[in-house]
Design a protein around this motif. Structure first.
Motif, PDB file in Angstrom:
ATOM      1  N   SER A 186      -5.029  -2.159   4.983  1.00 27.91           N
ATOM      2  CA  SER A 186      -5.814  -0.940   4.749  1.00 27.91           C
ATOM      3  C   SER A 186      -6.064  -0.214   6.070  1.00 27.91           C
ATOM      4  O   SER A 186      -5.916   1.010   6.164  1.00 27.91           O
ATOM      5  N   GLN A 204     -10.706   9.184   6.458  1.00 24.03           N
ATOM      6  CA  GLN A 204      -9.633   8.797   7.363  1.00 24.03           C
ATOM      7  C   GLN A 204      -9.374   7.288   7.362  1.00 24.03           C
ATOM      8  O   GLN A 204      -8.332   6.844   6.921  1.00 24.03           O
ATOM      9  N   CYS A 205     -10.337   6.505   7.832  1.00 23.40           N
ATOM     10  CA  CYS A 205     -10.079   5.062   7.978  1.00 23.40           C
ATOM     11  C   CYS A 205      -9.657   4.414   6.659  1.00 23.40           C
ATOM     12  O   CYS A 205      -8.803   3.543   6.641  1.00 23.40           O
ATOM     13  N   GLU A 247      -0.030   9.691  -4.110  1.00 24.61           N
ATOM     14  CA  GLU A 247      -1.163  10.330  -3.435  1.00 24.61           C
ATOM     15  C   GLU A 247      -0.739  11.050  -2.156  1.00 24.61           C
ATOM     16  O   GLU A 247      -1.302  12.083  -1.803  1.00 24.61           O
ATOM     17  N   LEU A 290      -4.429  -7.452   2.469  1.00 27.66           N
ATOM     18  CA  LEU A 290      -4.697  -6.065   2.095  1.00 27.66           C
ATOM     19  C   LEU A 290      -5.781  -5.398   2.948  1.00 27.66           C
ATOM     20  O   LEU A 290      -5.606  -4.239   3.340  1.00 27.66           O
ATOM     21  N   PRO A 291      -6.901  -6.089   3.257  1.00 28.02           N
ATOM     22  CA  PRO A 291      -7.873  -5.420   4.129  1.00 28.02           C
ATOM     23  C   PRO A 291      -7.268  -5.023   5.482  1.00 28.02           C
ATOM     24  O   PRO A 291      -7.505  -3.918   5.972  1.00 28.02           O
ATOM     25  N   TRP A 310       1.648   1.798  -3.511  1.00 24.06           N
ATOM     26  CA  TRP A 310       0.465   2.255  -4.257  1.00 24.06           C
ATOM     27  C   TRP A 310       0.111   3.711  -3.954  1.00 24.06           C
ATOM     28  O   TRP A 310      -0.504   4.383  -4.773  1.00 24.06           O
ATOM     29  N   GLN A 311       0.424   4.146  -2.740  1.00 23.36           N
ATOM     30  CA  GLN A 311      -0.001   5.484  -2.313  1.00 23.36           C
ATOM     31  C   GLN A 311       1.100   6.535  -2.467  1.00 23.36           C
ATOM     32  O   GLN A 311       0.944   7.664  -2.004  1.00 23.36           O
ATOM     33  N   TYR A 354      -8.117  16.859  -4.255  1.00 23.27           N
ATOM     34  CA  TYR A 354      -6.884  17.381  -4.831  1.00 23.27           C
ATOM     35  C   TYR A 354      -6.672  16.930  -6.278  1.00 23.27           C
ATOM     36  O   TYR A 354      -5.624  17.148  -6.865  1.00 23.27           O
ATOM     37  N   PHE A 398      -1.621   7.021   8.215  1.00 25.60           N
ATOM     38  CA  PHE A 398      -1.955   8.323   7.609  1.00 25.60           C
ATOM     39  C   PHE A 398      -2.487   9.290   8.675  1.00 25.60           C
ATOM     40  O   PHE A 398      -2.207  10.485   8.626  1.00 25.60           O
ATOM     41  N   LYS A 408      -2.436  14.167  -0.264  1.00 28.24           N
ATOM     42  CA  LYS A 408      -3.394  13.756   0.767  1.00 28.24           C
ATOM     43  C   LYS A 408      -2.944  14.199   2.150  1.00 28.24           C
ATOM     44  O   LYS A 408      -3.757  14.600   2.981  1.00 28.24           O
ATOM     45  N   MET A 417      -2.710   1.132   7.500  1.00 32.04           N
ATOM     46  CA  MET A 417      -2.234   2.321   6.788  1.00 32.04           C
ATOM     47  C   MET A 417      -3.151   3.529   7.004  1.00 32.04           C
ATOM     48  O   MET A 417      -2.687   4.670   6.986  1.00 32.04           O
ATOM     49  N   GLY A 418      -4.451   3.283   7.226  1.00 27.10           N
ATOM     50  CA  GLY A 418      -5.345   4.383   7.607  1.00 27.10           C
ATOM     51  C   GLY A 418      -4.845   5.039   8.887  1.00 27.10           C
ATOM     52  O   GLY A 418      -4.805   6.269   9.016  1.00 27.10           O
ATOM     53  N   ALA A 422      -6.081   5.077   2.841  1.00 26.07           N
ATOM     54  CA  ALA A 422      -4.980   4.418   2.142  1.00 26.07           C
ATOM     55  C   ALA A 422      -5.460   3.561   0.969  1.00 26.07           C
ATOM     56  O   ALA A 422      -4.712   2.760   0.421  1.00 26.07           O
ATOM     57  N   ASN A 423      -6.709   3.724   0.598  1.00 27.41           N
ATOM     58  CA  ASN A 423      -7.276   2.994  -0.543  1.00 27.41           C
ATOM     59  C   ASN A 423      -7.449   3.892  -1.761  1.00 27.41           C
ATOM     60  O   ASN A 423      -7.710   5.084  -1.633  1.00 27.41           O
ATOM     61  N   ALA A 452      -7.499  -1.895  -1.459  1.00 23.81           N
ATOM     62  CA  ALA A 452      -6.956  -2.613  -0.301  1.00 23.81           C
ATOM     63  C   ALA A 452      -8.063  -3.231   0.552  1.00 23.81           C
ATOM     64  O   ALA A 452      -8.014  -4.395   0.921  1.00 23.81           O
ATOM     65  N   VAL A 453      -9.092  -2.474   0.863  1.00 20.42           N
ATOM     66  CA  VAL A 453     -10.104  -2.954   1.822  1.00 20.42           C
ATOM     67  C   VAL A 453     -11.054  -3.967   1.200  1.00 20.42           C
ATOM     68  O   VAL A 453     -11.766  -4.658   1.913  1.00 20.42           O
ATOM     69  N   ILE A 467       0.842  -1.207   0.000  1.00 24.60           N
ATOM     70  CA  ILE A 467       0.000   0.000   0.000  1.00 24.60           C
ATOM     71  C   ILE A 467       0.874   1.254   0.000  1.00 24.60           C
ATOM     72  O   ILE A 467       0.554   2.241  -0.667  1.00 24.60           O
TER      73      ILE A 467
END
Lengths: 432, 432
Positions: free
Chosen positions: A310, B146-147, A31, A306-307, A27-28, B336, A317, A35, A313-314, B150-151, B292-293, A24
């Protein structure tokens, strides 16, 4: 254009979830600056064997020396996805003491030592986030702590173990027996080689302890959770449930009552119309009831690379946003009450009892009178002749105090007309 | 013990949601100091008629003069629950310019002028929160921002209008026609005297515009949403859907595709196994898919005094936490990107067409060839003789480009063998 700030993080563990976190972050990459106004970058990855190649991962980040991470002042975020109590507990505590912020997916640790690590976070003004510890990718910790913060929550009920939900779904849809469904789950990788923690409800108990603590603002630990697994459920029980318009689910149930918190994990009959009844296969869901929001439910993937990543990583962030805003430690432990925990014998539930009895007149009357003598009132009875003078009797009770119910069962177990008490399950009762 | 800080707020509007906000503030009085380290207290309530008694509310707080609130430096939070574009837009903008933080439940304003008010918030370092604007009490804005940050979210689909969901539920469960179900909804207070915004999908369109903006980090406004209502749905359509294993729901659908964002509100056939299919009565739900999720869904009460106030007060508590942490303006507008919005004719969907045709050999072949000539391939056909030489034909297409499909329909409408095109509905397609 000014330089984008880089926030350095360390990953503890490069297993399934760790590789998801790594992915992730890739992938991010594009962003993150927009973000978060910053980029989060891994500086170190703690692994047991630094020589082992891990596909897609930059092996120059590997270290087997925790001190290298702990003593690196550049590393501001520690992402713990090793699992298990030790050494995770020590690492997390040391990281917080060093002023590092922590994201963890470690339900075992939080359900047993949540207070200790949250206190350490508060003491050092650090963030400690753990969205991934309950129900994988499903947002539940932040909704409970923030979105629903203006509620008195009175009920939190969840299907929080995908393995057992898969097994029960197979038993229901394909009429399998438990052992057969478990074998299939193992074959498909839904169940681990040693499935004990799943099928005995321990995994769910950890998650419900964490959720109850947050929902009711009062600490509940793994040890406080009364836990029953699904190993004794039969295809027959499920067929009776269907006849009654219900399905059997393994639920983590926490209730905040006027006389204390009730918390347990048990297989439960729930009406087919209840939102949790339709949550099948390895999906997880958490249902809550609050004085303002009424009913709400969150569902999704409760596990998987991945879930889970997710959710991790939330949180990462969020910490990046806190670092940018100078607001780390903004929300700490929310257990500011010390509510009483009800012992199991005081809890109130409806029950489903399946028993084999002598097939002769007067048997039902005898059984009903034992229940009656113990303040257990009967809501529904199904009686079926089996063979050889034996009838199968299914009784659904009204809401009863567990102690009274157990006393009645004890006496019934000794009655000569009762050949066997085959199943005792709880039945969902709406309390609001 | 040190004095608990008091955060002063003003409430704009003392209607249904306003009275819910007032009530929750009472209910949370004892909790706030421990939960927030502060107490939020209303200092003023803006009403049209200060003489009107409002049950349970302290009338000494009433004012009909906005300037009294705007110019009061003690008031740090403005809670707007009046609804409608003006004067809410002016009040919110002026409040932000004065450095006050704003919570609003105003979907009309956000779906049309979201960028303007979010820019004002960013410019002045203020919080502007609006969890209640979409799906009432259900946490959805914070989970998306927020949660799930990362997706890369690719799909957001919601049942975000309780009135129409109630009507469709009644049509499905009790086989009512639309007009009958609407009359019942009106009688029970689920539908307003003028139900246009609900039944034509405008209310849902505002909510899906807000959700899409957040999920895809690119501004979508009410005007961008292609909207169809439920007034033409018949009990017959619902019966065919059932025959096909599906139900009809009014969905707000937003998809982030490689060629642009698709966004619309329309009645749609969805498979009975889809989590949204089981969301009935006036309940709302939002389903999302991310890289991801995977799949996640949030459901609950999408409207009503207390559920909506639950979301409003969750935001107020967040602002209180930001004020305590010195982190107001921590998360601003997240749009953005400037992604392309697909015009309706480019969108791709599967379709359900119900038509009355001449009951004679060769008719199906003629119709199939019109579809074929327009790149529309047929997935399924149901044909039933009706009477008087007329047959009812139901065709389900594969995924087609809307422009091609419309062209085919146009030609079919002019064919002598086609007596009537009775219904044209979209069918859910899994895109991931």
């Amino acid at each position: 254009m000014s330089e984008i700030p880089v926030i350095k993080a360390a990953l503890l563990g490069a297993g399934t979830v760790g590789s998801g976190v790594y992915q992730i972050l890739e992938w991010q990459k594009e962003e993150m600056p927009k973000k978060l106004g910053a980029v989060v970058r891994l500086k170190k990855i703690l692994v047991r064997d630094t020589k082992k190649q891990r596909e897609g991962m930059d092996s120059s980040l590997f270290t087997d020396n925790w001190k290298e991470i702990l003593e690196d002042p550049e590393i501001q975020i520690v992402i713990e996805v090793m699992g298990g109590i030790e050494p995770a507990r020590t690492y997390i505590t040391e990281a917080l003491q060093a002023g590092k912020h922590v994201v963890t997916a470690n339900k075992d640790l939080l359900a047993e030592h949540g207070k200790e690590v949250l206190d350490a976070a508060a003491e050092h003004g650090c963030d400690l986030m753990f969205e991934a510890a309950v129900a994988g990718g499903i947002p539940i910790i932040r909704p409970l702590k923030q979105c629903l913060a203006a509620n008195h929550l009175t009920e939190v009920m969840g299907i929080v173990n995908g393995t057992t939900n898969y097994i029960l779904t197979k038993m229901t849809a394909d009429h399998m027996e438990f052992s057969e469904a478990l074998a299939l789950a193992t074959e498909l990788g839904y169940a681990e080689a040693d499935p004990t923690a799943d099928i005995e409800g321990y995994d769910a108990a950890r998650k419900v302890a964490i959720m109850a603590s947050i929902a009711f603002n009062s600490r509940v630990t793994f040890q406080d959770v009364h836990t029953e697994g699904i190993t004794k459920i039969t295809a027959g029980d499920i067929a009776y449930a269907a006849e009654l318009g219900m399905v059997i689910k393994l639920l983590g149930v926490a209730r905040n009552t006027e006389t204390g918190i009730e918390v347990g994990v048990y297989p439960m009959l729930i009406p087919r119309e209840h939102p949790l009844a339709g949550v099948n296969d390895s999906f997880n869901a958490v249902f809550v009831h609050g004085d303002a929001v009424d009913d709400a439910m969150f569902q999704g993937r409760g596990a998987g690379k991945l879930p889970t990543a997710s959710a991790v990583m939330g949180d990462v962030f969020e910490i990046a946003r806190d670092l940018r805003a100078g607001s780390t430690g903004r929300i700490n432990c929310t257990c500011y009450k010390e509510l009483r925990l009800k012992p199991a014998e005081e809890m109130e539930n409806r029950y489903f009892i399946r028993m084999q009895v002598e097939d002769q007149p007067g048997v039902l009357a005898s059984i009903a009178s034992v229940f009656g003598n113990h303040h257990v009132s009967i809501a529904q009875v199904i009686q079926k002749s089996v063979s050889g003078g034996v009838a199968e009797l299914v009784v659904i009770t009204d809401k009863v105090v567990e102690r009274h119910f157990r006393d009645a069962l004890l006496i019934m177990g000794e009655m000569s007309i009762v050949k066997e008490i085959s199943s005792v399950l709880r039945v969902y009762t709406q309390n609001h």
